[in-house]
Design a protein around this motif. Structure first.
Motif, short mmCIF file in Angstrom:
data_model
loop_
_atom_site.label_atom_id
_atom_site.label_comp_id
_atom_site.label_asym_id
_atom_site.label_seq_id
_atom_site.Cartn_x
_atom_site.Cartn_y
_atom_site.Cartn_z
N VAL A 116 0.96 -1.33 0.04
CA VAL A 116 -0.02 0.09 -0.08
C VAL A 116 0.93 1.09 0.01
N ILE A 117 1.85 1.39 0.90
CA ILE A 117 2.69 2.47 0.94
C ILE A 117 3.73 2.63 -0.28
N ALA A 118 4.00 1.51 -0.82
CA ALA A 118 4.89 1.60 -2.15
C ALA A 118 4.04 2.15 -3.07
N LEU A 193 10.13 8.28 6.56
CA LEU A 193 9.46 8.19 7.86
C LEU A 193 8.28 7.21 7.63
N LEU A 194 7.45 7.52 6.38
CA LEU A 194 6.24 6.70 5.78
C LEU A 194 6.51 5.44 5.87
N LEU A 195 7.63 4.96 5.38
CA LEU A 195 8.12 3.58 5.16
C LEU A 195 8.19 2.94 6.58
N GLU A 200 5.62 -1.59 10.01
CA GLU A 200 5.76 -2.48 11.07
C GLU A 200 4.80 -2.13 11.94
N THR A 201 4.19 -0.92 12.04
CA THR A 201 3.19 -0.64 13.11
C THR A 201 1.79 -1.27 12.70
N THR A 202 1.65 -1.13 11.24
CA THR A 202 0.43 -1.78 10.71
C THR A 202 0.31 -3.17 10.62
N ASN A 204 2.01 -5.06 12.92
CA ASN A 204 1.71 -5.42 14.25
C ASN A 204 0.22 -5.30 14.74
N LEU A 205 -0.26 -4.21 13.89
CA LEU A 205 -1.73 -4.08 14.64
C LEU A 205 -2.60 -5.30 14.11
N LEU A 206 -2.27 -5.62 12.62
CA LEU A 206 -3.19 -6.69 12.44
C LEU A 206 -2.72 -8.18 13.15
N TRP A 271 6.00 5.14 28.41
CA TRP A 271 5.24 4.29 27.92
C TRP A 271 3.93 4.24 27.66
N ILE A 272 3.53 4.16 26.30
CA ILE A 272 2.19 4.05 25.73
C ILE A 272 1.58 2.84 26.16
N GLY A 273 2.44 1.71 26.02
CA GLY A 273 1.81 0.52 26.26
C GLY A 273 1.16 0.61 27.81
N LEU A 298 -3.94 6.04 23.88
CA LEU A 298 -2.87 6.76 23.26
C LEU A 298 -1.87 6.00 22.35
N ALA A 299 -2.67 4.99 21.60
CA ALA A 299 -1.78 4.12 20.53
C ALA A 299 -1.10 4.96 19.45
N PHE A 300 -1.84 6.11 18.86
CA PHE A 300 -1.53 6.71 18.07
C PHE A 300 -0.97 8.00 18.64
N GLY A 301 -0.51 8.23 19.63
CA GLY A 301 0.05 9.37 20.25
C GLY A 301 -1.16 10.45 20.87
N HIS A 302 -0.57 11.50 20.80
CA HIS A 302 -1.48 12.53 21.48
C HIS A 302 -0.67 13.78 21.12
N HIS A 305 2.00 15.64 17.61
CA HIS A 305 2.45 14.60 16.65
C HIS A 305 1.73 13.51 16.42
N PHE A 306 0.04 13.69 16.65
CA PHE A 306 -0.63 12.72 16.73
C PHE A 306 -0.62 11.93 15.25
N CYS A 307 -0.58 10.47 15.30
CA CYS A 307 -0.21 9.89 13.86
C CYS A 307 -0.78 10.18 12.71
N LEU A 308 0.08 10.67 11.76
CA LEU A 308 -0.54 11.20 10.53
C LEU A 308 -1.28 10.05 9.57
N GLY A 309 -0.56 8.84 9.92
CA GLY A 309 -1.05 7.67 9.20
C GLY A 309 -2.46 7.03 9.91
N ALA A 310 -2.82 7.54 10.93
CA ALA A 310 -3.89 6.82 11.56
C ALA A 310 -5.16 6.55 10.58
N PRO A 311 -5.88 7.42 9.92
CA PRO A 311 -6.79 7.09 8.99
C PRO A 311 -6.46 5.84 8.22
N LEU A 312 -5.12 5.81 7.49
CA LEU A 312 -4.62 4.61 6.94
C LEU A 312 -4.55 3.26 7.43
N ALA A 313 -4.16 3.38 8.60
CA ALA A 313 -3.57 2.31 9.53
C ALA A 313 -5.24 1.48 9.78
C1 HEM Z 1 3.34 9.44 14.28
C2 HEM Z 1 1.64 5.06 15.92
C3 HEM Z 1 0.53 3.81 11.57
C4 HEM Z 1 2.78 7.80 9.85
C5 HEM Z 1 2.81 8.42 15.30
C6 HEM Z 1 2.85 8.50 16.61
C7 HEM Z 1 2.52 7.35 17.06
C8 HEM Z 1 1.99 6.42 15.95
C9 HEM Z 1 2.45 6.59 18.38
C10 HEM Z 1 3.44 9.55 17.70
C11 HEM Z 1 4.84 9.84 17.63
C12 HEM Z 1 5.13 10.97 18.60
O1 HEM Z 1 4.58 11.20 19.22
O2 HEM Z 1 6.48 11.12 18.61
C13 HEM Z 1 1.04 4.44 14.82
C14 HEM Z 1 0.71 2.97 14.90
C15 HEM Z 1 0.36 2.94 13.67
C16 HEM Z 1 0.80 3.80 13.02
C17 HEM Z 1 0.14 2.26 16.27
C18 HEM Z 1 -0.61 1.53 13.14
C19 HEM Z 1 -1.23 0.86 13.67
C20 HEM Z 1 1.07 4.74 10.37
C21 HEM Z 1 0.85 4.86 9.15
C22 HEM Z 1 1.79 5.96 8.72
C23 HEM Z 1 2.13 6.69 9.75
C24 HEM Z 1 0.25 3.54 8.31
C25 HEM Z 1 1.98 6.50 7.43
C26 HEM Z 1 1.67 5.74 6.33
C27 HEM Z 1 3.21 8.46 10.83
C28 HEM Z 1 3.82 9.89 10.91
C29 HEM Z 1 4.01 10.29 12.17
C30 HEM Z 1 3.40 9.12 13.07
C31 HEM Z 1 4.24 10.50 9.65
C32 HEM Z 1 4.70 11.61 12.61
C33 HEM Z 1 3.57 12.74 12.83
C34 HEM Z 1 4.20 14.03 13.49
O3 HEM Z 1 5.21 13.72 13.98
O4 HEM Z 1 3.34 15.18 13.24
N1 HEM Z 1 2.49 7.25 14.85
N2 HEM Z 1 1.51 4.75 13.60
N3 HEM Z 1 1.83 5.91 10.94
N4 HEM Z 1 2.87 8.13 12.16
FE1 HEM Z 1 1.95 6.44 12.89
#
Ligand code: HEM
Length: 355
Positions: A116-118, A193-195, A200-202, A204-206, A271-273, A298-302, A305-313
């Motif tokens: 998907v990312i590629a 960063l996207l890669l 690995e995050t996505t 591991n979610l699955l 420690w998010i976990g 808080l799995a996607f942060g807060h 820096h909240f995860c940019l990829g959360a909608p995709l994941a």
């Molecule tokens: C940031 C988790 C999937 C791109 C973050 C952060 C977390 C996180 C915890 C916050 C980092 C911080 O506070 O320093 C996850 C988890 C994922 C996931 C658990 C899957 C289940 C993805 C995907 C993408 C992505 C699919 C992109 C294709 C990013 C980017 C940031 C980010 C670009 C940085 C945002 C910023 O610093 O403003 N992610 N992520 N993530 N994530 Fe994800």
């Protein structure tokens, strides 16, 4: 222990560790006190490029960079990927339906987010096998793999600069805020960063969701009987077995937290976990509840820096797991499987999961 000592200093590493929900939420979002900036880029490798990406930048620069990449990575663009993700999931599952078994990691959860990312980045399919090597190299700090990856993206970016397409790299080259574009180092940093952040995050979610179902078979039965529980199942999996267990910051000043004073310039691990298992926030935190509401994990942060990829994941997980429920009615982990955890403080998952 978490309630009594929410913040400790680990004497062997000198690292400050934060375990409770309120503390972790503060460390992740209070960028004035806890900085993401990790020093200036030093070399030509991928790790240096990452240090000039949004994940390692504080406001106000962070806000500008994030606005630039958000233009090329909107929720609308992500939603448009759904039909292609359905197709990819279908292809991957056809293989296992024939065999009756698969390694859920290697045959399904790993290839899906990489492809998907590629495709989003517009990377030729012939180069995809090199991705895992490079992504591993960046995560483990292997300099030669990391340089190789940086060189590859450098060439690709130059090609797209001269011959733009519909892909994300072309979109990033064109994006601008107040007349300003991303510079080459920042472009490279974002691609890498996207890669690294998305794959690995996505995966591991699955994988972790199947493990949650293995530990709580009744939760699997419930979601099979009522598929509307899938979105809350995914959120509960993110909470219960968070793919990203910890995030790093540096104290920008002396900070009071959890009854301790963290001195300026100290390294801090949030420690998010652990925060996601904090009883003060989640009643019966040790229980996997597929209908848990509210679920402010808080799995996607807060914060910024909240995860940019959360909608995709979330999109990938809902399509992939819906298909798994539909097409693998006898899903179960192979008997006598010995799970080998990924050796990391940051990501949580297993190397293989035969099902
Ligand atoms: C940031 C988790 C999937 C791109 C973050 C952060 C977390 C996180 C915890 C916050 C980092 C911080 O506070 O320093 C996850 C988890 C994922 C996931 C658990 C899957 C289940 C993805 C995907 C993408 C992505 C699919 C992109 C294709 C990013 C980017 C940031 C980010 C670009 C940085 C945002 C910023 O610093 O403003 N992610 N992520 N993530 N994530 Fe994800």
């Amino acid at each position: 222990q978490r309630a009594e000592q929410p913040v400790i200093r680990d004497s062997s590493s000198g690292m400050w560790m934060v375990f409770d929900y309120d503390g972790v939420q503060r460390v992740l979002s209070d960028w004035k006190a806890f900085s993401s900036q990790r020093g200036r880029p030093r070399g030509e490798d991928a790790a240096s490029a990452l240090s000039s990406s949004i994940i390692s930048t504080d406001p106000p620069r962070h806000r500008q960079l994030r606005a630039l990449v958000e233009q090329a990575f909107t929720p609308r663009q992500v939603r448009a990927l759904a039909p292609r993700i359905v197709e990819l999931v279908d292809e991957l599952l056809v293989q296992v339906e024939r065999a009756g078994r698969m390694d859920f990691v290697l045959d399904f959860a790993y290839p899906l987010p990489v492809i998907v990312i590629a495709e989003i980045l517009g990377i030729p399919s012939a180069d995809r096998d090199a991705f895992k090597r490079w992504s591993d190299a960046v995560v483990t700090g292997n300099p030669s793999g990391s340089r190789e990856m940086a060189a590859y993206f450098g060439t690709l970016i130059e090609q797209r600069r001269h011959a733009p397409g519909e892909d994300l790299i072309s979109g990033l080259i064109a994006a601008q805020v107040e007349g300003e574009h991303l510079n080459p180092q920042e472009l490279l940093g974002f691609c890498i960063l996207l890669l690294v952040a998305g794959n690995e995050t996505t995966t591991n979610l699955l994988v972790n969701t199947v493990r949650c179902w293995q530990d709580a078979p009744d939760a699997l039965e419930r979601v099979r009987a009522d598929r509307t529980l899938l979105p809350s199942t995914i959120e509960e999996s993110l909470r219960y077995r968070s793919p990203v267990q910890s995030m790093y910051r540096v104290a920008a000043q002396d900070v009071e937290l959890g009854g301790q004073t963290i001195p300026a310039l100290s390294p801090v691990l949030a420690w998010i976990g652990s925060a996601n298992r904090d009883e003060a926030q989640f009643p019966d935190a040790g229980l996997f509840d597929p209908a848990r509401a509210p679920n402010r994990h808080l799995a996607f942060g807060h914060g910024v820096h909240f995860c940019l990829g959360a909608p995709l994941a979330r999109l990938e997980a809902s399509i992939a797991l819906d298909a798994v429920l539909e097409r693998l009615p006898n899903l179960r982990v192979a008997p006598d499987t010995v799970l080998e955890p990924i050796p990391s403080q940051i990501v949580s998952g297993v190397k293989r999961l035969p099902i």
